[in-house]
Design a protein around this motif. Sequence first.
Motif, short mmCIF file in Angstrom:
data_model
loop_
_atom_site.label_atom_id
_atom_site.label_comp_id
_atom_site.label_asym_id
_atom_site.label_seq_id
_atom_site.Cartn_x
_atom_site.Cartn_y
_atom_site.Cartn_z
N GLN A 153 31.48 54.38 10.75
CA GLN A 153 29.88 54.24 10.78
C GLN A 153 29.15 54.51 9.65
O GLN A 153 28.16 53.83 9.21
CB GLN A 153 29.49 54.96 12.17
N ASN A 173 26.86 51.84 7.64
CA ASN A 173 25.48 52.06 7.37
C ASN A 173 25.18 52.20 5.91
O ASN A 173 24.22 51.57 5.35
CB ASN A 173 24.96 53.65 7.79
N THR A 180 22.89 49.36 4.22
CA THR A 180 21.87 49.68 3.34
C THR A 180 21.83 49.03 1.94
O THR A 180 20.78 48.49 1.59
CB THR A 180 21.86 51.34 3.45
N PRO A 182 22.30 46.81 13.88
CA PRO A 182 21.57 47.71 13.02
C PRO A 182 20.17 47.57 13.17
O PRO A 182 19.47 46.50 12.86
CB PRO A 182 21.99 47.18 11.67
N PHE A 218 27.18 44.84 11.23
CA PHE A 218 27.78 45.74 10.36
C PHE A 218 28.97 45.12 9.58
O PHE A 218 29.72 44.21 10.39
CB PHE A 218 28.10 47.15 10.94
#
Length: 169
Positions: free
Chosen positions: A8, A12, A16, A88, A147
């Motif tokens: 995870q 992320n 990002t 997300p 993701f």
Amino acid sequence: MAVLAPIQRFDNAFSTLCLCHRFNYQVAAMSRAVSRSGDGPLYAVFGMTVWLTDEQQGSQVLVLGLLAFLIELPVYWLLKNAFKRSRPSHLPSFIKPSDKYSLPSGHTAAAFIMASLISAFYPAAAWLVWPWAALIGLSRVLLGVHFISDIVAGALLGLICFDFVQGTL
């Protein structure tokens, strides 16, 4: 679950990196076009074209592809509803996804089925279809609806479904 925490965190961080830069709108415009090529109509056109033009193996290509999708779609639906992983939501999103959950990526699963199918029957096209399938998956991350681990899971799902069908025929 503590085991999934590193995945995870990577998801992320990767999302990002992909979504929070000054060129994200330009990248999203290109990604939208790539993603649309995996929406489904292209698969139907390919299937019908091969069926109508390739007398030697067109029927086999069509049957194998249809069977792979007949297996993939319910498995995809079951996995989505079992994992119930949220998309997300804390990052920019450039399209409205068709459903609520992100794991696995259906676009990626379908693209990997098609790349497997095309490569199996038309190996000279492999250089084109495998990068295309990977770009379909990446486009879903660049659009902010998946993701990277959703993409990996979708690719595995597509490959497994195709291999299963190919092994049974």
